[in-house]
Each structure stands twice: as structure tokens, then as C-alpha cells.
Scaffold this active site. Structure first.
Site, PDB file in Angstrom:
ATOM      1  N   ARG A 211       0.787  -1.074   0.168  1.00 13.49           N
ATOM      2  CA  ARG A 211       0.134  -0.102  -0.032  1.00 13.49           C
ATOM      3  C   ARG A 211       0.878   1.364   0.116  1.00 13.49           C
ATOM      4  NH1 ARG A 211      -5.637  -1.845   2.147  1.00 13.49           N
ATOM      5  NH2 ARG A 211      -5.475  -3.774   1.138  1.00 13.49           N
ATOM      6  N   GLU A 213       0.530   4.112   0.771  1.00 14.19           N
ATOM      7  CA  GLU A 213      -0.256   5.102   1.493  1.00 14.19           C
ATOM      8  C   GLU A 213       0.645   6.242   2.092  1.00 14.19           C
ATOM      9  OE1 GLU A 213      -3.415   3.517   3.926  1.00 14.19           O
ATOM     10  OE2 GLU A 213      -2.342   1.822   3.796  1.00 14.19           O
ATOM     11  N   ARG A 219       0.259   2.292  13.086  1.00 14.39           N
ATOM     12  CA  ARG A 219      -0.396   1.130  12.864  1.00 14.39           C
ATOM     13  C   ARG A 219      -0.596   1.219  11.319  1.00 14.39           C
ATOM     14  NH1 ARG A 219      -6.313   2.930  12.530  1.00 14.39           N
ATOM     15  NH2 ARG A 219      -6.067   5.065  12.715  1.00 14.39           N
ATOM     16  N   HIS A 220       0.080   1.774  10.364  1.00 11.29           N
ATOM     17  CA  HIS A 220       0.145   1.559   9.099  1.00 11.29           C
ATOM     18  C   HIS A 220       1.508   1.189   8.515  1.00 11.29           C
ATOM     19  CE1 HIS A 220      -3.393   4.046   8.900  1.00 11.29           C
ATOM     20  NE2 HIS A 220      -3.816   3.219   7.905  1.00 11.29           N
ATOM     21  N   GLU A 357      -9.270  -1.084  13.402  1.00 16.21           N
ATOM     22  CA  GLU A 357      -9.709  -2.071  12.503  1.00 16.21           C
ATOM     23  C   GLU A 357      -8.938  -3.316  12.334  1.00 16.21           C
ATOM     24  OE1 GLU A 357     -10.948  -0.428   8.587  1.00 16.21           O
ATOM     25  OE2 GLU A 357      -9.913  -2.361   8.125  1.00 16.21           O
ATOM     26  N   SER A 360     -11.525  -6.244   6.888  1.00 18.69           N
ATOM     27  CA  SER A 360     -12.590  -5.789   6.131  1.00 18.69           C
ATOM     28  C   SER A 360     -13.246  -7.020   5.235  1.00 18.69           C
ATOM     29  CB  SER A 360     -12.139  -4.736   5.150  1.00 18.69           C
ATOM     30  OG  SER A 360     -11.961  -3.646   5.853  1.00 18.69           O
ATOM     31  N   ARG A 408      -1.341  -6.400  12.461  1.00 18.83           N
ATOM     32  CA  ARG A 408      -2.447  -5.547  13.425  1.00 18.83           C
ATOM     33  C   ARG A 408      -2.891  -6.753  14.306  1.00 18.83           C
ATOM     34  NH1 ARG A 408      -6.053  -0.875  10.492  1.00 18.83           N
ATOM     35  NH2 ARG A 408      -4.233   0.334   9.871  1.00 18.83           N
TER      36      ARG A 408
HETATM   37  P1  AMO Z   1      -8.471  -3.574   3.508  1.00 22.57           P
HETATM   38  O1  AMO Z   1      -7.745  -2.662   2.625  1.00 22.57           O
HETATM   39  O2  AMO Z   1      -9.428  -2.921   4.626  1.00 22.57           O
HETATM   40  O3  AMO Z   1      -9.431  -4.636   2.943  1.00 22.57           O
HETATM   41  O4  AMO Z   1      -7.510  -4.476   4.332  1.00 22.57           O
HETATM   42  C1  AMO Z   1      -7.869  -5.494   5.255  1.00 22.57           C
HETATM   43  C2  AMO Z   1      -7.023  -5.799   6.581  1.00 22.57           C
HETATM   44  O5  AMO Z   1      -5.494  -5.459   6.143  1.00 22.57           O
HETATM   45  C3  AMO Z   1      -4.919  -4.500   7.286  1.00 22.57           C
HETATM   46  N1  AMO Z   1      -4.128  -3.541   6.476  1.00 22.57           N
HETATM   47  C4  AMO Z   1      -3.136  -3.005   6.883  1.00 22.57           C
HETATM   48  N2  AMO Z   1      -2.153  -3.311   7.987  1.00 22.57           N
HETATM   49  C5  AMO Z   1      -1.409  -2.411   8.022  1.00 22.57           C
HETATM   50  N3  AMO Z   1      -1.022  -1.545   7.080  1.00 22.57           N
HETATM   51  C6  AMO Z   1      -1.563  -1.268   6.201  1.00 22.57           C
HETATM   52  N4  AMO Z   1      -1.409  -0.128   5.432  1.00 22.57           N
HETATM   53  C7  AMO Z   1      -2.728  -1.902   5.836  1.00 22.57           C
HETATM   54  N5  AMO Z   1      -3.655  -1.794   5.043  1.00 22.57           N
HETATM   55  C8  AMO Z   1      -4.499  -2.785   5.244  1.00 22.57           C
HETATM   56  C9  AMO Z   1      -5.867  -3.957   8.180  1.00 22.57           C
HETATM   57  C10 AMO Z   1      -7.200  -4.196   7.349  1.00 22.57           C
HETATM   58  O6  AMO Z   1      -8.316  -4.277   8.076  1.00 22.57           O
HETATM   59  N6  AMO Z   1      -9.806  -6.697  -0.281  1.00 22.57           N
HETATM   60  C11 AMO Z   1     -10.111  -6.219   1.119  1.00 22.57           C
HETATM   61  C12 AMO Z   1     -10.267  -7.557   1.930  1.00 22.57           C
HETATM   62  C13 AMO Z   1     -11.566  -8.204   1.621  1.00 22.57           C
HETATM   63  O7  AMO Z   1     -12.632  -7.456   1.451  1.00 22.57           O
HETATM   64  O8  AMO Z   1     -11.535  -9.206   1.518  1.00 22.57           O
HETATM   65  C14 AMO Z   1      -8.974  -5.503   1.724  1.00 22.57           C
HETATM   66  O9  AMO Z   1      -7.845  -5.325   1.426  1.00 22.57           O
HETATM   67  O10 AMO Z   1      -6.107  -4.753   9.187  1.00 22.57           O
END
Ligand code: AMO
Length: 434
Positions: A211, A213, A219-220, A357, A360, A408
Site C-alpha cells: 500500500r 499510502e 498502525r500503517h 480495525e 474488512s 495488526r
Molecule cells: P482492507 O484494505 O481493509 O481490505 O485491508 C484488510 C486489512 O488489512 C490490514 N491493512 C493494513 N495493515 C497495516 N498497514 C496497512 N497499510 C494496511 N492496509 C490494510 C488491516 C485491514 O483491516 N480486499 C479487502 C479485504 C476483503 O474484502 O476481503 C482489503 O484489502 O487490518
């Protein structure tokens, strides 16, 4: 060949060779102790200066801390030794000498900041507390895999180099693939969905997601480990049941198999596997409860995403793992299915720890025409996703699934202050190396 004896297995009456790192040297004058550490623990090596070969004493006591040594000698009972036994050495080899200037102190007596620790992970992981986090992480993944197998899910591995993103266009890392633009995959989303229409039906994957981002928060990560699940013929409620099973299995595995690691982290008394069903709140109830806490400056209205402070306020209010269901369709991705009786409402859900969170998921749109429409509504070109959408023309069952952030999960389970603590070599805005 590794024919040494682990320090934890050295029994009185035996002659053994142990090998490991010099944890500490305690020189008391006529007698001195070298504490040798390996992956199983520590053992005391005794030097009685007047009764032993001078060279042996000089080598053993002159070696720098954290050097690797191999010691052969007799194991004897010694109630005053930290582990109740000690070794009187016949020989000592310095296998790899350590520089006396260490970038951090593995004995933990001198604290190091996170950045120094991450720059020197090898040394950092000689500390019991740090090692414990990664032993627990490994157990989480082991028990999660076992629980998936008990759900009859098959483990898959899908490409991490892809032609298109799925989770929003701005968070992609572009790379060059033989002169063509490609990206690091943000999620196995589309691939795992393609598998529910295959003969496999129910699948899981544990792998990296990327990602791009901008967030630099505790937490990212820019590279995280996603635990993904997808099943044919499941609806969103069954996917939530599976999610609960998997998260509980991770906690139970750690409670059963990681007592020493929990003790190293001083968590043995407070660590508890969640019991009972995770409460399921609708999005509407969630915003009402957040508004009622009075923690936010502005009241949330239908359609708002939940701000971090809102998640915290609600998490404190609920006080355990919980789901938020029935999100507005417009803030969930194109692949999430809407409720049949209300198009404004999606089957998307999040699973929350009180502090953040974790998951998802949702039921997916499996009807070809609706799916293509969804792409267009999100401003994505369905042509680019033809490899995916076309499989929906050849018998794609209804299905549901979710993605759980591995780091997480470990972070919240252990109450770590920073997600980077749960990654060996984190990738974030500042860190590309090591
Ligand atoms: P989402 O983008 O919410 O959903 O990601 C799912 C979970 O992955 C973790 N996560 C992260 N942890 C740390 N750093 C990050 N940058 C990061 N991004 C995500 C979180 C998050 O809740 N395709 C959908 C899932 C699905 O619908 O099956 C998805 O990727 O814990």
C-alpha cells in the site's frame, strides 16, 4: 553438523559441547562466570582461575560480549546458578568474535530506540522480549493455518506483481515490468474471488500486500501481511462466523503454545483468548453510539467514514472485538454486494479490536452485469479487469470473504505500541532498508 547440546538440555553428569553467544561475563576475582546464551536459554560457565589452564581462563574471560563461542565441559548441579546447573569448561573456542562497540545492548540493560533496534534487528532479536513477539507471530500463523484447514479451506498463493489495482488507485506502487507499467498488488482480492468459482471453492492466503499510502502512523505499513479468506456459497454472516473462528484460534494457539514467550513479555497473567460471540453492530448503530460518546467535535452523519477518534471512542464503549455491518454502499469497494432489498446498504463489514480495525470483508457481487456496472460507478475501466469479470460469465457462485491484517492482529493481541514491533524489517515512509 550441529552436534552441540542446547543449553536447556544440558543435564548434570554429562559432558557436553554448548555453543552460542556470550551474554555476560561476571568476574568475581578468584572465580568468574561466563553466561552463554542460545535459542533455548542461558547457561553458566564457571572459571576457577587458580585451578584451570591459564590460556583457557584468558580466552574465556577476554572474549567480548556477544561473540559466538563453543564450550566443552562437564555439567554439574549448582543451585546458585541461574538455571541450577553450570559447566566447568575443558575447552573453549571463539567461533566468531564480536566488535566491542555494539550498536545496541542485547542484554537489554541499556534501552535502544525503535529506529536503532530496526536498523540492528539481528542484535535486537537476541533479546527475549523481541524474540517472543516473533515466536508468537509464528504461532499465530501456524494456528490460523490449522484453523483454515479445519474449515476445509485450501491455501493459495497469488501474484504480487499485477497490471491493475483493486483497493483505490492512489495507493499503488508502480514498477517497471519489461518496459510495461505494472504494480505491486494491494490485495489478493480478485484472485481469491476467481478461486471460489474454480474447483477449490474455499481458499485462504497469507501473503504480502503493498500500500503506497502516505500515512506514517503506528498502525500503517507500506508492506503488510494479509490473511485472506474467501468461500463459495457463503454470505456475509457466514464469512463473519469464519472470521471469528480464525481470530479466536490465533489467540487460543498463543495461549496454549506460547507461555514462555508471554512471560518474556510479562503478559502471562493478562493474556486472554476472546470468549463468546463478537457483538455485531450496524453502521447506523455505530455512528449513533460514537455521537452519543460526545468525543467528536462534529457529529457523524450517514455516509461518513469512521474517523480514527470515532473508532477509538466506540472501541472503548464496546470493550471487546466487534463487527460493524451494513455499511453505506458508496463507501465500500465495487466488489462488495449490496443488500437485495436496499441498494444503499452493503453487505460489507469490518471487524474491530477496541483500538483499531483488523478486518474488512463482505459478500461479493457475483452477478456479471451488476459487477461491470460497479466498476463504471467507481470510475474503473471494466475492460482492464476483463480477466476477472469474464469468469463471472461461466458459473460464479455467490461468495463472501475477508482480509485480516496479520501485523495488526499480533499488535493488538500483545498491546504493542507500534505495528513495526511485529515486523522483522518494516517498510514505511522512511524505511526501505534493511
Ligand atoms: P482492507 O484494505 O481493509 O481490505 O485491508 C484488510 C486489512 O488489512 C490490514 N491493512 C493494513 N495493515 C497495516 N498497514 C496497512 N497499510 C494496511 N492496509 C490494510 C488491516 C485491514 O483491516 N480486499 C479487502 C479485504 C476483503 O474484502 O476481503 C482489503 O484489502 O487490518
Amino acid at each position: 553438523m550441529d552436534d552441540r547440546t542446547y543449553t536447556a538440555d544440558a543435564e548434570p553428569g554429562e559432558t557436553v559441547t554448548v555453543a552460542g553467544w556470550v551474554h555476560e561475563i561476571r568476574d568475581l576475582g578468584g572465580i568468574a562466570f561466563l553466561i552463554l546464551r542460545d535459542s533455548t536459554g542461558k547457561i553458566q560457565i564457571k572459571f576457577e582461575k587458580d585451578e584451570m589452564d591459564d590460556d583457557l581462563v584468558e580466552t574465556g574471560l577476554g572474549v567480548h560480549r556477544e561473540s559466538v563461542v563453543a564450550v566443552t565441559g562437564d555439567v554439574e548441579e549448582e543451585p546458585r546458578a541461574p538455571t541450577g546447573v553450570e559447566i566447568t569448561p575443558d575447552s573453549l573456542d571463539v567461533v566468531a568474535e564480536a566488535d566491542p562497540e555494539l550498536p545496541l545492548d542485547p542484554s537489554g540493560k541499556v534501552d535502544a530506540d525503535l529506529s536503532t533496534r530496526l536498523d540492528n534487528r539481528t542484535l535486537d532479536l537476541r533479546k527475549d522480549e523481541t524474540k517472543a513477539i516473533f515466536e508468537i507471530r509464528a504461532e499465530v500463523l501456524r494456528s490460523v493455518r490449522e484453523a483454515f484447514r479445519n474449515l476445509d479451506a485450501t491455501e493459495i498463493n497469488t501474484p504480487k506483481i499485477v497490471a491493475t489495482g483493486t483497493e483505490g488507485g492512489t495507493e499503488l506502487f508502480p514498477i517497471t515490468y519489461f518496459g510495461q507499467e505494472a504494480f505491486m498488488n494491494q490485495s489478493p482480492q480478485l484472485f481469491k474471488q476467481l478461486m471460489v468459482g474454480s474447483g477449490l471453492e474455499r481458499v485462504f492466503e497469507i501473503g504480502p500486500i503493498f500500500r503506497a499510502e502516505e500515512h506514517n502512523t503506528p498502525r500503517h505499513l507500506n508492506e503488510a501481511t494479509s490473511i485472506d479468506f474467501e468461500s463459495a456459497f457463503y454470505d456475509h454472516t457466514e464469512a463473519m462466523d469464519a472470521c471469528e473462528t480464525i481470530v479466536k484460534a490465533a489467540y487460543e494457539g498463543v495461549a496454549e503454545n506460547c507461555q514462555d514467550a508471554l512471560e518474556a513479555l510479562d503478559l502471562q497473567d493478562e493474556f486472554e483468548a476472546p470468549e463468546g460471540d463478537f457483538p455485531r453492530l450496524t453502521y447506523e448503530e455505530a455512528i449513533e453510539r460514537i455521537n452519543a460518546t460526545g468525543e467528536l467535535d462534529e457529529q457523524l452523519v450517514w455516509g461518513d467514514d469512521l474517523p480514527t477518534e470515532g473508532e477509538h471512542a466506540l472501541g472503548q464503549d464496546v470493550g471487546e472485538h466487534y463487527f460493524i455491518t451494513d455499511w453505506p454502499s458508496e463507501i465500500k469497494p465495487f466488489y462488495i454486494k449490496d443488500h437485495d432489498d436496499d441498494e444503499q446498504l452493503s453487505t460489507g463489514f469490518d471487524m474491530m479490536h477496541p483500538t483499531m480495525e483488523l478486518v474488512s470483508g463482505g459478500q461479493r457481487e457475483h452477478r456479471y452485469d451488476h459487477l461491470v456496472e460497479g466498476f463504471e460507478q467507481q470510475g474503473l475501466d471494466p475492460e482492464q479487469f476483463d480477466y476477472y469479470t469474464k469468469m463471472f460469465k461461466y458459473g460464479m457462485p455467490p461468495h463472501a470473504g475477508w482480509g485480516l491484517g496479520g501485523e495488526r492482529l499480533v499488535m493488538t493481541m500483545l498491546g504493542l505500541g507500534n505495528i513495526r514491533e511485529a515486523v522483522l524489517f518494516p517498510r514505511d515512509r522512511q524505511r526501505l532498508s534493511p
